[in-house]
Scaffold this motif. Structure first.
Motif, PDB file in Angstrom:
ATOM      1  N   SER A 187      13.593  -2.586   2.111  1.00  0.00           N
ATOM      2  CA  SER A 187      14.287  -2.984   0.869  1.00  0.00           C
ATOM      3  C   SER A 187      15.736  -2.521   0.933  1.00  0.00           C
ATOM      4  O   SER A 187      16.085  -1.596   1.688  1.00  0.00           O
ATOM      5  CB  SER A 187      13.610  -2.355  -0.357  1.00  0.00           C
ATOM      6  OG  SER A 187      13.847  -0.967  -0.390  1.00  0.00           O
ATOM      7  N   GLY A 188      16.557  -3.154   0.092  1.00  0.00           N
ATOM      8  CA  GLY A 188      17.959  -2.756   0.027  1.00  0.00           C
ATOM      9  C   GLY A 188      18.104  -1.308  -0.412  1.00  0.00           C
ATOM     10  O   GLY A 188      19.008  -0.594   0.039  1.00  0.00           O
ATOM     11  N   THR A 189      17.219  -0.883  -1.304  1.00  0.00           N
ATOM     12  CA  THR A 189      17.249   0.503  -1.759  1.00  0.00           C
ATOM     13  C   THR A 189      17.067   1.465  -0.581  1.00  0.00           C
ATOM     14  O   THR A 189      17.795   2.455  -0.455  1.00  0.00           O
ATOM     15  CB  THR A 189      16.127   0.734  -2.797  1.00  0.00           C
ATOM     16  OG1 THR A 189      16.389  -0.075  -3.937  1.00  0.00           O
ATOM     17  CG2 THR A 189      16.020   2.189  -3.210  1.00  0.00           C
ATOM     18  N   GLU A 190      16.098   1.152   0.269  1.00  0.00           N
ATOM     19  CA  GLU A 190      15.873   2.006   1.448  1.00  0.00           C
ATOM     20  C   GLU A 190      17.105   2.006   2.354  1.00  0.00           C
ATOM     21  O   GLU A 190      17.436   3.033   2.967  1.00  0.00           O
ATOM     22  CB  GLU A 190      14.714   1.440   2.268  1.00  0.00           C
ATOM     23  CG  GLU A 190      13.392   2.105   2.073  1.00  0.00           C
ATOM     24  CD  GLU A 190      12.426   1.544   3.097  1.00  0.00           C
ATOM     25  OE1 GLU A 190      12.277   2.150   4.163  1.00  0.00           O
ATOM     26  OE2 GLU A 190      11.823   0.480   2.831  1.00  0.00           O
TER      27      GLU A 190
ATOM     28  N   GLY B 150      28.476  -7.594  -7.445  1.00  0.00           N
ATOM     29  CA  GLY B 150      27.701  -8.713  -8.005  1.00  0.00           C
ATOM     30  C   GLY B 150      26.689  -8.253  -9.026  1.00  0.00           C
ATOM     31  O   GLY B 150      25.901  -9.045  -9.524  1.00  0.00           O
ATOM     32  N   ASN B 151      26.706  -6.971  -9.333  1.00  0.00           N
ATOM     33  CA  ASN B 151      25.683  -6.425 -10.222  1.00  0.00           C
ATOM     34  C   ASN B 151      26.220  -6.015 -11.586  1.00  0.00           C
ATOM     35  O   ASN B 151      25.519  -5.384 -12.369  1.00  0.00           O
ATOM     36  CB  ASN B 151      25.001  -5.225  -9.558  1.00  0.00           C
ATOM     37  CG  ASN B 151      24.015  -5.674  -8.490  1.00  0.00           C
ATOM     38  OD1 ASN B 151      22.975  -6.245  -8.805  1.00  0.00           O
ATOM     39  ND2 ASN B 151      24.340  -5.454  -7.220  1.00  0.00           N
ATOM     40  N   MET B 152      27.496  -6.361 -11.865  1.00  0.00           N
ATOM     41  CA  MET B 152      28.029  -6.228 -13.235  1.00  0.00           C
ATOM     42  C   MET B 152      28.510  -7.619 -13.648  1.00  0.00           C
ATOM     43  O   MET B 152      29.505  -7.774 -14.325  1.00  0.00           O
ATOM     44  CB  MET B 152      29.148  -5.180 -13.293  1.00  0.00           C
ATOM     45  CG  MET B 152      30.219  -5.293 -12.244  1.00  0.00           C
ATOM     46  SD  MET B 152      31.553  -4.087 -12.516  1.00  0.00           S
ATOM     47  CE  MET B 152      31.991  -3.629 -10.829  1.00  0.00           C
TER      48      MET B 152
ATOM     49  N   SER C  25      29.822  -0.117   3.412  1.00  0.00           N
ATOM     50  CA  SER C  25      29.976  -1.379   2.687  1.00  0.00           C
ATOM     51  C   SER C  25      28.583  -1.938   2.424  1.00  0.00           C
ATOM     52  O   SER C  25      27.856  -2.277   3.361  1.00  0.00           O
ATOM     53  CB  SER C  25      30.810  -2.357   3.520  1.00  0.00           C
ATOM     54  OG  SER C  25      31.041  -3.530   2.779  1.00  0.00           O
ATOM     55  N   ASP C  26      28.199  -2.000   1.163  1.00  0.00           N
ATOM     56  CA  ASP C  26      26.875  -2.494   0.803  1.00  0.00           C
ATOM     57  C   ASP C  26      26.929  -4.019   0.734  1.00  0.00           C
ATOM     58  O   ASP C  26      27.504  -4.600  -0.188  1.00  0.00           O
ATOM     59  CB  ASP C  26      26.457  -1.883  -0.542  1.00  0.00           C
ATOM     60  CG  ASP C  26      25.053  -2.321  -0.965  1.00  0.00           C
ATOM     61  OD1 ASP C  26      24.471  -3.196  -0.294  1.00  0.00           O
ATOM     62  OD2 ASP C  26      24.556  -1.783  -1.971  1.00  0.00           O
ATOM     63  N   GLU C  27      26.336  -4.644   1.744  1.00  0.00           N
ATOM     64  CA  GLU C  27      26.321  -6.109   1.845  1.00  0.00           C
ATOM     65  C   GLU C  27      24.927  -6.650   1.560  1.00  0.00           C
ATOM     66  O   GLU C  27      24.578  -7.749   2.008  1.00  0.00           O
ATOM     67  CB  GLU C  27      26.767  -6.538   3.261  1.00  0.00           C
ATOM     68  CG  GLU C  27      28.150  -6.067   3.669  1.00  0.00           C
ATOM     69  CD  GLU C  27      29.238  -7.125   3.490  1.00  0.00           C
ATOM     70  OE1 GLU C  27      28.925  -8.194   2.938  1.00  0.00           O
ATOM     71  OE2 GLU C  27      30.383  -6.854   3.886  1.00  0.00           O
TER      72      GLU C  27
HETATM   73  C1  LIG Z   1      24.357  -4.622  -3.624  1.00  0.00           C
HETATM   74  C2  LIG Z   1      22.919  -4.213  -3.674  1.00  0.00           C
HETATM   75  N1  LIG Z   1      22.512  -3.129  -2.992  1.00  0.00           N
HETATM   76  C3  LIG Z   1      21.229  -2.731  -2.990  1.00  0.00           C
HETATM   77  C4  LIG Z   1      20.275  -3.406  -3.717  1.00  0.00           C
HETATM   78  C5  LIG Z   1      18.847  -2.950  -3.709  1.00  0.00           C
HETATM   79  O1  LIG Z   1      18.051  -3.850  -3.000  1.00  0.00           O
HETATM   80  P1  LIG Z   1      16.470  -3.900  -3.268  1.00  0.00           P
HETATM   81  O2  LIG Z   1      16.283  -4.490  -4.629  1.00  0.00           O
HETATM   82  O3  LIG Z   1      15.949  -4.761  -2.153  1.00  0.00           O
HETATM   83  O4  LIG Z   1      15.966  -2.513  -3.178  1.00  0.00           O
HETATM   84  C6  LIG Z   1      20.646  -4.546  -4.437  1.00  0.00           C
HETATM   85  C7  LIG Z   1      19.660  -5.284  -5.234  1.00  0.00           C
HETATM   86  O5  LIG Z   1      19.952  -6.174  -5.989  1.00  0.00           O
HETATM   87  C8  LIG Z   1      22.005  -4.956  -4.424  1.00  0.00           C
HETATM   88  O6  LIG Z   1      22.425  -6.031  -5.101  1.00  0.00           O
END
Ligand SMILES: Cc1ncc(COP(=O)(O)O)c(C=O)c1O
Length: 440
Positions: free
Chosen positions: A117-120, A211-213, A239-241
């Motif tokens: 996952s992106g979180t990981e 993209g999250n705000m 850089s979080d892509e």
């Molecule tokens: C920029 C960004 N980083 C990390 C995450 C986390 O990804 P995940 O939901 O797969 O854990 C997200 C999720 O939307 C995100 O948009």
């Protein structure tokens, strides 16, 4: 006779009985827009069908991954083929190597570690940055979301802003004490933080474009400034892509405008598109930094299902199919849709800005001044979004159930999809125009 209860309502009641809020990820619950979330039973190209048989044009795309549209025949065939031979071995397998090769060949990373996952990915990248530098402090930006990592929830976007969750209950104070939260797009704040604490900062993490705000692009030179400042102070730039990677460009890389001059992030995180609709994500970067990861180095990171053959095959097939034509068609559809939205809102006198980062976009309500930070975004008339959202839903267009999320387009969005947008927009724009602050 009373109308039968919609199947989505029936299933949501069952879900609420067994899951907190009835969902497995908060924004899905429709809390910000009201009403009952639709249970989808089928996806096909640009379209979703709910449990009551209603078809919707989908502008969520599973929150970004579905670059090629739902149930792309080649992705499905590849997944079926690989799954028929086993779904997870807990050993090395070829698809994970091929996916890593594909990412390394496109993005500015020397190697990648696959996760689920992106979180990981962001959590592990931060641990690696701390392990590599021997420092604890990290810098993030208000309104940026990097997954639900303890340290990164401070002033985060996405579900936290959608649901107006102010703090981070459950996150110990000592974890956030090491997190410096700065305003996005503010070079002076970055300079001041580094002037004071530069030799204690392990890394700066930023969304390559926020993209999250809602969508807020970095101003020209901002990402480059971060890379340069980090290098000057011995910190790493991450850089979080996860959202932008392989969605806005084929290179997987939106990040740094000064990349040609060598101002590159030290680490990048990926997710969403590179998993092709399955749980797969990655982080990668400089060879000397990545070599600090176990088993090459001392920083531990692991995962039972990391790099499993099904998710990696879905991701690999998606990336291989995502050629220049795919991005050209997504960019063109996105631009046309933005024009339709802008015309419909203008016709009803609704002040707005369409905020863009490549083909990602969102609407900022009740202002004509583009937002460049979380503080700007919070000034908008977000209460106009609920009535707009529901009118679009009623007309068969499925939008993100929050004003603070990006809209996502796929290569399957065609002229028929544009017609559905064009038909739906006038009534939705009227609903937004008539919205009252206290009705939201
Ligand atoms: C920029 C960004 N980083 C990390 C995450 C986390 O990804 P995940 O939901 O797969 O854990 C997200 C999720 O939307 C995100 O948009």
């Amino acid at each position: 006779m009373a109308a039968p209860t919609p199947v989505s309502d029936q299933w949501f009641s069952r879900a609420k009985a067994v899951s907190p809020g009835g969902v497995n990820s908060p924004v899905r619950a429709f809390r910000a827009v009201g009403g009952t979330p639709r249970f989808m039973v089928e996806g096909d190209g640009a379209w979703l069908t709910d449990a009551d048989g209603t078809r919707y044009l989908d502008l969520v795309g599973s929150w970004g991954p579905m670059l090629l549209g739902h149930a792309h025949p080649e992705v499905i065939a590849a997944v079926q083929d690989v799954a028929s031979r086993g779904t997870s071995f807990g050993t090395p397998s070829l698809p994970e190597v091929e996916l890593a090769e594909e990412i390394v060949s496109r993005a500015p990373v020397r190697s990648v570690r696959l996760v689920s996952s992106g979180t990981e990915a962001t959590m592990s990248a931060i641990r690696l940055a701390r392990g590599f530098t021997g420092r604890d402090r990290i810098v993030k930006f208000a309104g940026c979301y990097h997954g639900h990592v303890d340290a990164l929830l401070a002033e985060a976007g996405s579900g936290l802003v959608t649901l107006a969750i102010p703090g981070t209950p459950g996150v110990p104070a000592h974890v956030t004490n090491d997190v410096i939260v700065l305003p996005y797009n503010d070079p002076d704040a970055v300079a001041a933080a580094f002037a004071e604490l530069g030799d204690e900062i392990a890394c700066v993490i930023t969304e390559a474009a926020a993209g999250n705000m809602g969508v807020v692009a970095p101003e020209p030179g901002f990402n480059e400034l971060l890379a340069r400042t980090c290098r000057e102070h011995g910190a790493l730039m991450i850089s979080d892509e996860v959202m932008t990677g392989f969605r806005v460009t084929r290179s997987g890389y939106w990040g740094v405008d000064g990349a040609a001059e060598g101002w590159r992030p030290d680490l990048l995180t990926f997710g969403k598109v590179m998993g092709g609709g399955f749980p797969a994500a990655a982080f990668g970067g400089r060879a000397d930094v990545m070599d600090h990861l176990a088993p090459s180095g001392p920083v531990y990171q692991a995962g039972t299902l990391s790099g499993n053959p099904v998710a990696t095959t879905a991701g690999l097939t998606t990336l291989r199919l995502a050629d220049a034509d795919v991005y050209a068609s997504i960019d063109a559809w996105s631009a046309t849709a933005q024009g339709l939205i802008g015309d419909a809102l203008a016709a009803e006198g609704v002040e707005h800005v369409i905020q863009t980062a490549g083909n990602m976009f969102s609407v900022l309500w009740g202002t004509s001044t583009p937002a460049r930070s979380f503080a700007d975004v919070q000034q908008q008339q977000a209460w106009r979004y609920g009535p707009f959202f529901h009118a679009m839903l009623e007309a068969g267009v499925y939008l993100p159930p929050s004003a603070y999320e990006s809209w996502f387009v796929s290569a399957a969005h065609d002229d028929h999809a544009l017609s559905r947008m064009a038909e739906a927009l006038p009534a939705a724009a009227r609903a937004a125009a008539r919205a009252q602050e206290d009705t939201a």
